[in-house]
Design a protein around this motif. Structure first.
Motif, PDB file in Angstrom:
ATOM      1  N   TYR A   1       2.295  15.978  -2.034  1.00 24.64           N
ATOM      2  CA  TYR A   1       2.032  15.007  -0.975  1.00 24.64           C
ATOM      3  C   TYR A   1       1.442  13.733  -1.595  1.00 24.64           C
ATOM      4  O   TYR A   1       0.908  13.764  -2.712  1.00 24.64           O
ATOM      5  CB  TYR A   1       1.068  15.598   0.055  1.00 24.64           C
TER       6      TYR A   1
ATOM      7  N   PHE B   1       0.818  -1.219   0.000  1.00 27.22           N
ATOM      8  CA  PHE B   1       0.000   0.000   0.000  1.00 27.22           C
ATOM      9  C   PHE B   1       0.854   1.273   0.000  1.00 27.22           C
ATOM     10  O   PHE B   1       0.436   2.310   0.476  1.00 27.22           O
ATOM     11  CB  PHE B   1      -0.953  -0.017   1.200  1.00 27.22           C
TER      12      PHE B   1
ATOM     13  N   TYR C   1       2.471   3.136   1.516  1.00 23.70           N
ATOM     14  CA  TYR C   1       2.758   3.671   2.836  1.00 23.70           C
ATOM     15  C   TYR C   1       3.710   4.848   2.820  1.00 23.70           C
ATOM     16  O   TYR C   1       4.787   4.812   3.417  1.00 23.70           O
ATOM     17  CB  TYR C   1       3.305   2.576   3.750  1.00 23.70           C
ATOM     18  N   LEU C   2       3.312   5.870   2.131  1.00 26.09           N
ATOM     19  CA  LEU C   2       4.049   7.114   2.257  1.00 26.09           C
ATOM     20  C   LEU C   2       3.487   7.838   3.475  1.00 26.09           C
ATOM     21  O   LEU C   2       2.301   7.718   3.782  1.00 26.09           O
ATOM     22  CB  LEU C   2       3.864   7.986   1.018  1.00 26.09           C
ATOM     23  N   ILE C   3       4.336   8.567   4.163  1.00 32.43           N
ATOM     24  CA  ILE C   3       3.843   9.353   5.305  1.00 32.43           C
ATOM     25  C   ILE C   3       3.124  10.568   4.727  1.00 32.43           C
ATOM     26  O   ILE C   3       3.712  11.349   3.976  1.00 32.43           O
ATOM     27  CB  ILE C   3       4.998   9.740   6.240  1.00 32.43           C
ATOM     28  N   ASP C   4       1.850  10.686   5.068  1.00 30.77           N
ATOM     29  CA  ASP C   4       1.006  11.616   4.304  1.00 30.77           C
ATOM     30  C   ASP C   4       1.239  13.098   4.586  1.00 30.77           C
ATOM     31  O   ASP C   4       0.822  13.940   3.812  1.00 30.77           O
ATOM     32  CB  ASP C   4      -0.484  11.258   4.459  1.00 30.77           C
ATOM     33  N   TYR C   5       1.919  13.409   5.691  1.00 30.37           N
ATOM     34  CA  TYR C   5       2.175  14.830   5.923  1.00 30.37           C
ATOM     35  C   TYR C   5       3.555  15.257   5.405  1.00 30.37           C
ATOM     36  O   TYR C   5       3.979  16.385   5.640  1.00 30.37           O
ATOM     37  CB  TYR C   5       2.008  15.202   7.406  1.00 30.37           C
ATOM     38  N   LEU C   6       4.227  14.318   4.713  1.00 29.14           N
ATOM     39  CA  LEU C   6       5.513  14.654   4.091  1.00 29.14           C
ATOM     40  C   LEU C   6       5.355  14.631   2.571  1.00 29.14           C
ATOM     41  O   LEU C   6       4.552  13.857   2.038  1.00 29.14           O
ATOM     42  CB  LEU C   6       6.592  13.649   4.504  1.00 29.14           C
TER      43      LEU C   6
END
Lengths: 212, 358
Positions: free
Chosen positions: A126, A86, A88-93
């Motif tokens: 983002y 999935f 899995y990027l960190i969504d606030y970066l």
């Protein structure tokens, strides 16, 4: 770098997930771990990549016993990359910040990676502002940022259409110094693998080589 | 600094919940400490006015119950180091419709410590009133204390809430109401070195006890009770704050398992996750502290101007109190975050990702 697993057993509670698995991953190859859902592919991948401690058994990277490594985080940072189904990027970066998240100080290939993976114009966006394929490319860049010896990928094409899925494997082929170990049940992309490990109910059923 | 702020902005709802739980806890600590400081401070200031030494009845627990013979005043005045002796009767009684008001019977030489804003100092059967109580009672010309009527000869202004909300009369008038000649003497000295003077005063009469005002305040039981109660309530507020943060941060960590799993999977060490979470909570704590400080000032101002408190509750936020509560707030953030943060940092990355995903 060669990866060897000896007699790996793993339990989740009382559930026996992996049964006495021994195998060797050769350097600079694409290895596909295939099997039905629940066959233990993801657990094996997590154990081989140091993200999960096996209940029993040993893992060696060359002659280094994984459980003896004192600074496993630094070892993982230098030698291992991981790509998740999935993304899995960190969504606030931003994509670029995600890629740089685990970069070693001496890593100077972020810009080049972004360019190679074709997301230069998206670097400051983002994760929720780009497509699934673009997110996956960023996740692959993040795994490759420290030029690791091994990149583990769990169903990396599971959420992508065929075109994007094949694109991911073609990308893998560009990084010839890295071994890719891919857990998948996508038969279309198995052709891209050098070695195939078949799993069934927590056992390794067969290991075969497609290329010499 | 940028990343924690981004993370906080991303998790707005939970950030807001942690923020408000900290604001409540910090405000509670601020208010209870400020009010107890204020009460102790007001009474201390009152006693310290023209008082290097305080003389009370020996073995009495509270100045309000102290009863000493006024005639000793002249003998104290004869001691060489003594500059002046003020005699006071401290009492409390209903005044008109107010159920309890501080009443001060004072010797004439103490009058000038009450700064008149109108009228003159009282003669027999007259009183001067603090500005606050004078306004509360709608600028009366006469008041009734203990069934006796007194003319109001003047109004004074005092920063001490007990005085500004109180009534001052001549010592002999106070004596008639409270049936004692004097409660305490406040002795001011020519030379501040008071040890010999205290001994001299104590030798005058076995029924009295002299102490330096500072020593008296440090050991005054009422202050100890107020301070201890304040400390206990503050400690409970701190604990509630910590528990609030622990429970909220546990939810935050639970929501962000995947994020921490990813961080671990790319080789960020456990301590980075702990530092990141602690940094986030410290940022919230700093903003919560500023908000709580402002809120406390507003609440204290309201309390101070609420008529039914008669100005007796006069909160005092000193720099040292502010600094202490600032460090307490940061400590609260650190303690409350450590447990969930350590848990998040110790779980296998894959377990975090799998548990977070499903």
């Amino acid at each position: 770098m060669t990866l060897r697993a000896n007699n790996i057993e793993h339990f989740y509670g009382s559930e026996h997930i992996l049964h006495n698995i021994s195998l060797e991953i050769m350097p600079k190859k694409i290895t596909a771990i295939i099997g039905e859902s629940g066959s233990g592919k993801t657990t094996l991948l997590a154990i081989l990549s140091s993200l999960l401690k096996p209940t029993r058994g040993t893992i060696y990277y060359d002659d280094i016993l994984l459980s003896n490594i004192k600074n496993i985080d630094l070892f993982r940072k230098k030698n291992i990359g991981f790509v998740f189904q999935f993304h899995y990027l960190i969504d606030y970066l931003t994509l670029k910040e995600n890629i740089a998240l685990g970069a070693l100080k001496e890593s100077d290939n972020i810009e080049e990676l972004i360019k190679t993976l074709g997301i230069s114009n998206l670097a400051n966006r983002y994760g929720n502002e780009v497509s699934g394929g673009e997110r996956q490319r960023a996740a692959i860049a993040r795994a490759l940022v420290n030029s690791p010896s091994f990149v583990f990928a769990d169903e990396p094409t599971g959420n992508l259409d065929t075109k994007n899925a094949i694109g991911v494997f073609e990308l893998f082929r560009n990084f010839k110094d890295t071994s890719f170990i891919v857990a998948t049940h996508d038969k279309k992309i198995i052709d891209y693998a050098d070695i195939i490990i078949e799993m069934e109910d927590g056992y390794v059923k067969n290991i075969s080589s497609q290329r010499t | 600094m940028i990343t924690p702020l981004k993370a906080l902005r991303k998790n707005k709802f939970k950030t807001a919940l942690i923020f408000f739980s900290m604001v409540v806890a910090i405000s509670a600590i601020f208010l209870i400490s400020a009010i107890s400081n204020g009460i102790v401070g007001m009474y201390s200031t009152m006693l310290k006015t023209d008082g290097d030494i305080i003389v009370t009845q020996r073995g009495i627990a509270d100045t309000f119950f102290s009863d000493i013979n006024y005639t000793i005043k002249k003998r104290i005045e004869k001691i060489s180091n003594v500059k002046e002796v003020n005699a006071l009767i401290l009492g409390a009684a209903p005044v008109d419709n107010l159920p309890i008001v501080g009443i001060y019977g004072v010797s004439e030489n103490r009058f000038d410590s009450y700064k008149l804003i109108s009228g003159i100092y009282p003669k027999s059967n007259e009183v001067i009133m603090g500005q606050k109580i004078y306004k509360m009672l709608n600028s009366p010309k006469k008041i009734v204390i203990s069934k006796k009527e007194f003319n109001v000869s003047g109004v004074f202004k005092s920063k001490i809430g007990f005085e500004d909300g109180g009534v001052v009369m001549r010592l002999d008038d106070g004596s008639k109401i409270f049936h004692k000649s004097t409660s305490i003497f406040l002795v001011s000295l020519k030379d501040i070195e008071s040890k010999n003077t205290i001994t001299d005063i104590n030798h005058l009469n076995s029924d009295i006890e002299a102490k330096t005002t500072d020593n008296f305040i440090d050991n005054y039981n009422q202050f100890k009770i107020i301070k201890t109660s304040s400390d206990v309530i503050s400690a409970l507020a701190f604990l509630m704050g910590v528990l609030g943060i622990v429970s909220m941060m546990s939810m935050v960590v639970n929501d962000r398992k995947v994020e921490f799993g990813i961080m671990r999977s790319v080789g960020l060490p456990s301590k980075t996750i702990i530092i990141k979470l602690v940094a986030e909570t410290i940022i919230i704590a700093i903003f919560a502290y500023i908000f709580a400080l402002a809120l406390s000032y507003i609440v204290l101002e309201i309390i101070q101007n609420t008529q039914k408190f008669q100005g007796y509750i006069n909160g005092e936020i000193t720099f040292s109190l502010g600094a202490l509560i600032f460090f307490t707030s940061v400590l609260m953030a650190i303690v409350g975050t450590l447990l969930p943060a350590i848990w998040a940092s110790r779980v296998d990355p894959m377990s975090l990702i799998l548990r977070g995903a499903y």
